[in-house]
Design an enzyme around this catalytic site. Structure first.
Site, mmCIF file in Angstrom:
data_model
loop_
_atom_site.group_PDB
_atom_site.id
_atom_site.type_symbol
_atom_site.label_atom_id
_atom_site.label_comp_id
_atom_site.label_asym_id
_atom_site.label_seq_id
_atom_site.Cartn_x
_atom_site.Cartn_y
_atom_site.Cartn_z
ATOM 1 N N TYR A 32 -12.595 -0.311 15.973
ATOM 2 C CA TYR A 32 -13.691 -1.179 15.511
ATOM 3 C C TYR A 32 -13.872 -1.051 14.000
ATOM 4 O O TYR A 32 -14.057 -2.038 13.296
ATOM 5 C CB TYR A 32 -15.000 -0.801 16.232
ATOM 6 N N PHE B 98 -11.667 -29.941 0.511
ATOM 7 C CA PHE B 98 -11.290 -30.225 1.900
ATOM 8 C C PHE B 98 -12.570 -30.517 2.703
ATOM 9 O O PHE B 98 -13.654 -30.131 2.298
ATOM 10 C CB PHE B 98 -10.528 -29.039 2.496
ATOM 11 N N ASP B 99 -12.424 -31.196 3.836
ATOM 12 C CA ASP B 99 -13.635 -31.639 4.557
ATOM 13 C C ASP B 99 -14.520 -30.500 5.056
ATOM 14 O O ASP B 99 -15.738 -30.621 5.037
ATOM 15 C CB ASP B 99 -13.291 -32.615 5.695
ATOM 16 N N ASP C 294 -9.781 -22.282 -3.362
ATOM 17 C CA ASP C 294 -9.563 -22.496 -1.938
ATOM 18 C C ASP C 294 -8.050 -22.354 -1.822
ATOM 19 O O ASP C 294 -7.289 -23.240 -2.193
ATOM 20 C CB ASP C 294 -10.030 -23.896 -1.530
ATOM 21 N N ALA D 46 -5.716 -21.893 0.579
ATOM 22 C CA ALA D 46 -4.960 -22.098 1.823
ATOM 23 C C ALA D 46 -3.443 -22.257 1.601
ATOM 24 O O ALA D 46 -2.645 -21.716 2.345
ATOM 25 C CB ALA D 46 -5.509 -23.319 2.565
ATOM 26 N N LYS E 213 -2.394 -21.247 7.127
ATOM 27 C CA LYS E 213 -1.409 -22.018 6.370
ATOM 28 C C LYS E 213 -0.426 -21.029 5.726
ATOM 29 O O LYS E 213 0.491 -20.572 6.398
ATOM 30 C CB LYS E 213 -2.095 -22.886 5.299
ATOM 31 N N HIS F 52 -14.581 -37.095 12.519
ATOM 32 C CA HIS F 52 -13.201 -37.442 12.871
ATOM 33 C C HIS F 52 -12.654 -36.645 14.048
ATOM 34 O O HIS F 52 -11.778 -37.108 14.753
ATOM 35 C CB HIS F 52 -12.279 -37.301 11.652
HETATM 36 N N1 F0G Z 1 -9.299 -25.512 2.906
HETATM 37 C C1 F0G Z 1 -8.236 -26.317 2.993
HETATM 38 C C2 F0G Z 1 -7.565 -26.804 1.745
HETATM 39 C C3 F0G Z 1 -7.768 -26.706 4.247
HETATM 40 O O1 F0G Z 1 -6.711 -27.522 4.320
HETATM 41 C C4 F0G Z 1 -8.430 -26.210 5.408
HETATM 42 C C5 F0G Z 1 -7.977 -26.586 6.728
HETATM 43 C C6 F0G Z 1 -9.514 -25.359 5.252
HETATM 44 C C7 F0G Z 1 -9.934 -25.024 3.983
HETATM 45 C C8 F0G Z 1 -10.265 -24.808 6.437
HETATM 46 O O2 F0G Z 1 -9.534 -23.798 7.040
HETATM 47 O O3 F0G Z 1 -9.053 -24.654 9.346
HETATM 48 O O4 F0G Z 1 -8.809 -22.247 8.771
HETATM 49 O O5 F0G Z 1 -11.041 -23.252 8.948
HETATM 50 N N2 F0G Z 1 -7.153 -27.501 6.937
HETATM 51 C C9 F0G Z 1 -6.554 -27.859 8.184
HETATM 52 C C10 F0G Z 1 -5.708 -29.080 7.978
HETATM 53 C C11 F0G Z 1 -7.463 -27.937 9.344
HETATM 54 O O6 F0G Z 1 -5.263 -29.635 8.996
HETATM 55 O O7 F0G Z 1 -5.452 -29.460 6.835
HETATM 56 P P1 F0G Z 1 -9.619 -23.487 8.621
#
Ligand code: F0G
Length: 461
Positions: A72, A127-128, A218, A220, A261, A453
């Protein structure tokens, strides 16, 4: 002759794919309310919905899974991950989270606070989920991406770049305390998986320093961004990916990371920080939302696999094949005359749906319509990056019509072969050949108040 790239791996385990007929698919997509997220994976032949969490782990990562320490507190797997992040990215402080949006939730709780009314977060296109976490706190995201990013016909090596004039305008318009941070998304998913140059990272960082604003990556797809810097930016050709990565991260104060990613794991994320004070503030939210500080939403085995994945993703050979395969698909589509975003992005090819389906009105969700057609044609599932994703304006509740209406074909890491790329290109070409017959799109039957979406239900217009 110069040898082409070839996959720097061979395949030990295979996962069978199910084929289907056009008639079956036409029925399945109707049953799914024309929302590609509602399909079952067996109804899909080649899945390009996302490159997130869909990659194949290496034998070294699987071996690390067996070494997972599930204590843990204080697990050795946590320290493996922490040390890897410090070595690769340079952050002395790290909080594990279950995925990227969880990292956003924790960090934004610390930086923006519970009620961000009146606050703004500028950056390149967020990102969304990032925008969602900003708007959920009543703050506003401001897109300062360069204008070239929104014209798919312009060739620019770094379409993820931030326009410094737009950014400075925001800094002058709002008080410092109303700008909790600036976010640089590397690579910029929303503008087409496009990279940000080192020069731009440096310039944004310097401008933020001048105004006393925190800069967050960010991160990713940070490794793919580093690869583009190496092959496209003057002065980086002879640097290793790991050196470029270290330099990129030296210009920011912290990062949120979706490890699904460029971590090449199926689940996971983290926050990396330089500031002890911010780390301590965020720690409280990590414990509340995610879990104790040394696991925060991840198992020990997942943290171990991520430590290995981060090292593998920052190898040149891996990235050359990864980005090369995406470009291979892009070139085939371009040769068929299909309008695609250029230069090609790192993780996906973005099809310009407005230039593809010219007869479908924008109110009828052009890119979603194209996604449905491609699925019926070949069982290939892409994802809409357009009006559905852009959602409604939180103030006026009107539909937001983004400049780009794209169908994203995201390629999983080490997942599909180049024959799959050829199949995808052929399926899209068949749709392209009958594009003039597609004159009607889709209309919404049901939608959620935020991030619609994922769950939206549609019918034919
Ligand atoms: N930032 C970016 C640039 C992303 O592309 C994503 C997720 C996230 C943050 C959020 O990360 O999914 O681990 O919570 N993108 C995916 C996509 C879902 O299909 O582009 P997460």
């Amino acid at each position: 002759m110069k040898l082409p790239y070839a996959e720097p791996f061979r395949i030990k385990v295979v996962e069978p794919l199910r084929t289907s007929t056009k008639e079956e698919r036409a029925k399945w997509i109707e049953d799914a309310h024309f929302n590609l997220f509602n399909l079952r994976s067996e109804q899909v032949f080649i899945d390009l919905l996302t490159d997130s969490g869909t990659g194949s782990m290496s034998s070294h990562q699987w071996a690390e899974m067996m070494l997972g320490d599930e204590s843990y507190a204080g697990a050795s797997s946590f320290y493996k991950l922490k040390e890897t992040i410090e070595e690769l990215l340079g952050f002395p402080y790290m909080l594990p989270t279950h995925q990227g949006r969880a990292a956003e939730n924790v960090l934004f709780s610390a930086i923006i606070g519970k009620d961000g009314t009146g606050k703004v977060v500028p950056g390149n296109s967020h990102f969304d989920t990032t925008k969602g976490h900003i708007e959920f706190r009543n703050a506003r995201a401001i897109d300062c991406t360069i204008d070239e990013a929104f014209d798919t016909t312009i060739d620019h090596p770094f379409k993820g770049n931030i326009d410094l004039e737009k950014l400075e305008k925001v800094f002058k318009q709002y008080d410092r305390e109303n700008i909790p941070m600036c976010i640089i998304t590397v690579t910029c998913n929303t503008s087409g998986g496009q990279p940000v140059s080192m020069q731009n990272i440096k310039d944004v960082s310097a401008l933020c320093k001048k105004y006393g604003i925190t800069v967050i990556f960010d991160a990713a797809r940070f490794a793919e961004n580093a690869y583009f810097i190496k092959i496209r930016e003057e002065g980086y050709q002879d640097k290793t990916i790991k050196e470029i990565v270290r330099e990129m991260f030296s210009h920011v104060d912290g990062c949120t990371m979706s490890a699904k990613k460029d971590g090449i794991v199926n689940m996971g994320g983290f926050i990396g920080l330089n500031s002890k004070e911010l780390y301590e503030k965020a720690s409280v939210f990590n414990i509340v939302f995610e879990g104790y500080l040394t696991y925060g939403g991840m198992t020990g085995r997942d943290m171990g696999a991520l430590a290995v994945g981060l090292k593998e993703a920052t190898e040149y050979d891996y990235l050359e094949q990864r980005v090369g395969q995406v470009a291979y698909l892009g070139r085939m589509l371009r040769d068929y005359g299909i309008p695609v975003q250029e230069p090609f992005g790192g993780h996906a090819i973005f099809v310009d749906a407005k230039r593809f389906l010219t007869k479908v009105p924008k109110e009828e969700f052009i890119a979603q319509t194209l996604g449905v057609e491609l699925y019926i044609e070949g069982g290939v599932r892409g994802v809409e990056i357009g009006t559905l994703l852009a959602d409604r304006d939180p103030d006026t509740r009107e539909n937001r019509y983004p400049d780009l209406e794209l169908l994203r074909l995201a390629i999983g890491r080490r997942l599909y072969t180049d024959s799959h790329m050829e199949y995808i290109a052929a399926a899209l070409k068949n749709v392209y050949d009958r594009r003039d017959e597609i004159t009607k799109g889709l209309k919404i039957v049901k939608e959620a108040p935020i991030m619609r979406h994922f769950t939206v239900e549609l019918e034919r217009a």
